[in-house]
Design an enzyme around this catalytic site. Structure first.
Site, PDB file in Angstrom:
ATOM      1  N   VAL B 127      57.124  26.712  49.141  1.00  0.00           N
ATOM      2  CA  VAL B 127      55.995  26.195  49.924  1.00  0.00           C
ATOM      3  C   VAL B 127      56.515  25.707  51.268  1.00  0.00           C
ATOM      4  O   VAL B 127      57.518  24.986  51.318  1.00  0.00           O
ATOM      5  CB  VAL B 127      55.299  25.009  49.222  1.00  0.00           C
ATOM      6  CG1 VAL B 127      54.072  24.555  50.015  1.00  0.00           C
ATOM      7  CG2 VAL B 127      54.893  25.376  47.801  1.00  0.00           C
ATOM      8  N   LYS B 201      50.527  28.443  46.711  1.00  0.00           N
ATOM      9  CA  LYS B 201      51.244  27.264  47.209  1.00  0.00           C
ATOM     10  C   LYS B 201      50.539  25.971  46.792  1.00  0.00           C
ATOM     11  O   LYS B 201      51.190  24.999  46.421  1.00  0.00           O
ATOM     12  CB  LYS B 201      51.387  27.357  48.721  1.00  0.00           C
ATOM     13  CG  LYS B 201      52.363  28.482  49.119  1.00  0.00           C
ATOM     14  CD  LYS B 201      52.330  28.763  50.609  1.00  0.00           C
ATOM     15  CE  LYS B 201      53.340  29.856  50.979  1.00  0.00           C
ATOM     16  NZ  LYS B 201      53.113  30.364  52.341  1.00  0.00           N
TER      17      LYS B 201
END
Lengths: 404, 404
Positions: B127, B201
Site C-alpha cells: 500500500v 489496498k
C-alpha cells in the site's frame, strides 16, 4: 504485566496516564501484556487526582525498583530531566521521553549510555507531537539515503503566519491572539517565535538522519518577528507562501548544513498548504523521492499518544537493543548556512543590489521593489545587502526561497 | 551476513536488487550486518544481467536452503505467489512482499501461518508504494484507536483526475495519456480505473486497523469511468475537488464499513491538494486526530525501497515474532456502504429528487442542476434516484461528499 514510572505530571505526563487508561485494552493487546503505572514522580501535590496514590517525590524509588523496566520522562527542560534519564538508563531501564531540549542537547551522550547498557531510549514525541517521524525515519525509510529534511515543526509560528496571511494581521496582533488561545507562552514566547523550538527539532532530525549530533548553537536560527503582511502579500501574489522552515541537508561534498529560517515556498509544495497549528515534515530520500508526514504537531493527547506508542514498543522489545543511535558531533563535516547556495527574496527601496535578480510582480508600498536573487551562497547575499545599505539602499526584508 | 532470496525479477524485484546494491553500505549499517542476495527466482532468462549467476527456476532450492532466512516475493498476482509465500513461511522463513492482491485475498491465512511458525510476514510496499503506512499504522499509532482511514491510494486514477481538472480533458483522453506515459495498463486498465487496485489496498489497511480481514468482494467499489469534466468543474467552483477515495471506518455501533468511490472532498482537506501520481493516506485516531502520509505511491525504486525497509527489519529481528496479525473476516461486524450515512452530490435535469438538498452554484449545461443532499444512508440516496429516474428525472451523476 509491565510496570512503568511516569516522571512529570504536567500537560504531557498527565496525558500519557490518561491515554494509557483510556485505551487500556487495545494497548494491552498491542503490547501483548498489560501496562500499569506504578509511580508518578512530581514535586507538586495532586490530592484530588484519581491517581493520587501513585505519586512520589523521590526519584531513587524508581531507580531502585527493579520492577520498573520502562521510565517515561515528561518533565521537560534540561534538569533534573537529564539526571533522571541518565540514571534510569544506567540502572538498566528503558526510557521514553517527549523532551526535545534534552535530546537536542544531550542526545548523543544519552544514546551512547543506552547502547552501553543494552537498553533503549525513544523520543518519538520530541518532534512533530503526534505526527510519527522518528520511527519512520529510523525504520521505514531505512533503505534510503536521506538527502534532505525540511519541516514546519512549530505550530505556534505557523498559526501566526496563517493569521497574518488570511486575515492580514500584523505580527504583534497575531502573536497576541496566539497567546490568548494558549498556543504561545504569555510571558516569554521567544522559544517559539525566535525559532529555538524549531532549531531543537531539526537538530534531532538531522542527527538521526545523518548520524552525527548537531547541537542547537551550530544552527543558523531566525524566527518570524520581522515578517510583515507586506512580505506575505508580495509572496502570495507571486505564488509563494511564507513559512518558518527548519531544514537540514547533506551537501554535495558530504557535509551537513542546517538552518531555521522564514522562507518563501512555492504554492505547488506540500509544505505551502500547511495552515494553522499543523506540522508537516518532508523527507527527501535518494530512492524514494519526497515523503511528507502531516498532522497536529502539539497538544496534550497527540503528544501523549506518541509517548505511549514508544512505551508499547519498549514493553514489547525490552531485552532487545533497537539500535537507535548517532555519533557525537563531527564539526569538520558541518557547514554553516552562510556557505549554502540559495536564492533569496529581497524587498528594498533604492538601488537594486542584485542586477541579475528576477523582479517580482504585485503591489508594494511606494518606491519599493521585490526581487528573487540568482543562487548564491547565503553569506554572500548577506554581505551584498550590508554593502548596499552602506550605499543608501533601504533593505526592508530578505529571506531564502526554498524548493520543496 | 544475511542471505536472502528474491522471487520475481520484474519492475519491483529488480528494483529491490538495485536498491540493495546501490545503498549496500548504509543498509548493512542499519541491519547491523551485510545483506546478500543468494538466489533470484524467475522463469525468464536474463543472460545479460550482472546478477545472472544468481538466477534459479526451481522454488524448492530456496525452500530447502536453510541459509536463506528471508524471502522477498515480487512475483505479483495470486499464483504461484501464494504457494511460494505459504511454503516459505512453513519452512520457517521470514517473508517480505509487495503483493497487494495476495495480502488482500489471503492475508489472514498467511499471517496465521507466520504466527504459527514464529516468523514475520511484512508487506509495507503493498500500500502506498514507498510511502510508509503499514508500519506507522501498526507501531507509531499504537496508542490510538483508529476511527477511520481515507486515502488516495491509486496514482493512475489521481493522475487522470488531475489532468481532467487542470487541462479540462475528457476521461478517455486523460486515460490515453496515462497509458502513453506508462501509468496505466495499455491492454486492460480496469484494475486501476475501476477501483480494484484501491479496493485491495483499503482491504489491507482496514484489516490491519480494525483487526478483522475485509475481502475485496465485501467492499462497495466504483471507479472513475463516469466522471466528467462537468462534474469536476462544478465541484471546483463550489470549493471541492473530485478524488477517488478508498475509505474504511468504524461505525458508531462498532461495525466496520468500507468503500472505494469517487467523491467530493473540500479544498480545505489535505487530500484535495494531492495531484498527479501522488498518494496520500489520512488516518484518524481517537487520541491523535488526523495524520496524513504523503508521497509517490508507485514507481520501481520507491516501491523497492519499501520492500528493502521490510527486509532490513526482518534481518534485524529474525527470531523475534513482531505480532503483525489480524483475524479472519467477521461478517457480522461489517456493514455494507449502503447503510452508511453520507451527503451526496447529485447532478440532474428535471424534478429535484431531494427537495431538502443544498443547491450548488456555478455554470452547468442548459437545464441541469447540482445539489448536495442532507446526510442519508447511501442506499437511500441510490433508491431515491432510481425512483426519480422512473418518474422522468435525468440523473447525470452522483457521488458522496466526504469530510476529511
Amino acid at each position: 504485566m509491565a510496570k512503568i514510572a511516569v516522571m512529570g505530571y504536567g500537560v504531557v505526563g498527565s496525558g500519557v496516564v490518561e491515554v494509557l487508561h483510556k485505551n487500556h485494552d487495545s494497548i494491552a493487546k498491542k503490547a501483548k501484556e498489560e501496562i500499569s503505572v506504578k509511580y508518578i514522580l512530581d514535586l507538586r501535590d495532586f490530592p484530588e487526582d484519581p491517581n493520587r496514590d501513585l505519586f512520589i517525590k523521590d526519584f531513587s524509588i524508581i531507580e531502585n525498583d527493579p520492577e520498573v523496566e520502562v521510565v517515561v520522562e515528561c518533565i521537560g527542560g534540561q534538569n533534573p530531566a537529564y539526571v533522571f534519564v541518565k540514571r534510569s538508563l544506567l540502572a538498566g531501564k528503558n526510557v521514553a521521553t517527549s523532551n526535545k531540549e534534552l535530546i537536542a542537547t544531550r542526545g548523543a551522550e544519552l544514546l551512547k549510555t543506552a547502547r552501553d547498557k543494552g537498553v533503549n531510549l525513544l523520543f518519538e514525541a520530541s518532534v512533530g507531537g503526534g505526527v510519527p517521524i522518528i520511527r519512520p525515519l529510523h525504520q521505514c525509510l531505512a533503505a534510503n539515503e536521506v538527502c534532505e529534511i525540511a519541516g514546519i515543526v512549530n505550530g505556534t509560528t505557523n498559526f501566526i503566519l496563517s493569521k497574518m496571511k488570511n486575515e492580514n494581521m500584523a505580527f504583534d496582533d497575531a502573536l497576541k491572539l496566539a497567546q490568548d488561545l494558549g498556543y504561545a507562552e504569555k510571558i516569554d514566547p521567544s522559544a517559539d517565535i525566535d525559532g529555538h523550538d524549531s532549531c531543537r527539532k531539526i537538530c534531532i532530525l538531522s542527527s538521526l538522519a545523518f548520524g552525527s549530533h548537531i547541537y542547537p548553537d551550530m544552527v543558523y536560527t531566525r524566527g518570524i518577528r520581522d515578517i510583515t503582511p507586506t512580505d506575505i502579500t508580495c509572496a502570495e501574489s507571486n505564488n509563494y507562501a511564507v513559512k518558518l522552515i527548519a531544514k537540514t541537508k547533506r551537501l554535495p561534498d558530504g557535509a551537513v548544513s542546517a538552518a531555521v529560517t522564514p522562507a518563501l515556498v512555492s504554492h505547488d509544495s506540500q509544505l505551502a498548504g500547511v495552515e494553522d497549528v499543523f506540522n508537516a515534515i518532508l523527507v527527501r530520500g535518494d530512492v524514494l523521492g519526497d515523503v511528507v508526514f502531516y498532522g497536529r504537531g502539539a497538544g496534550k493527547l497527540p503528544t501523549a499518544s506518541a509517548v505511549v506508542a514508544d512505551v508499547i514498543d519498549l514493553v514489547q522489545n525490552r531485552g532487545t537493543y533497537k539500535g537507535l543511535f548517532w555519533n557525537d558531533v563531527d564539526r569538520e563535516n558541518f557547514h554553516p548556512f552562510s556557505e549554502e547556495n540559495v536564492r533569496c527574496y529581497v524587498r528594498f527601496s533604492g538601488q537594486n543590489p542584485f542586477p541579475d535578480a528576477t523582479a517580482l510582480g504585485g503591489k508594494l508600498p511606494e518606491g519599493q521593489q521585490a526581487v528573487i536573487t540568482p543562487e548564491l551562497p547565503f553569506g554572500e547575499v548577506e554581505s551584498r545587502l550590508k554593502q548596499a545599505k552602506s550605499q543608501g539602499t533601504q533593505v526592508h526584508n530578505m529571506m531564502p526561497v526554498l524548493n520543496y
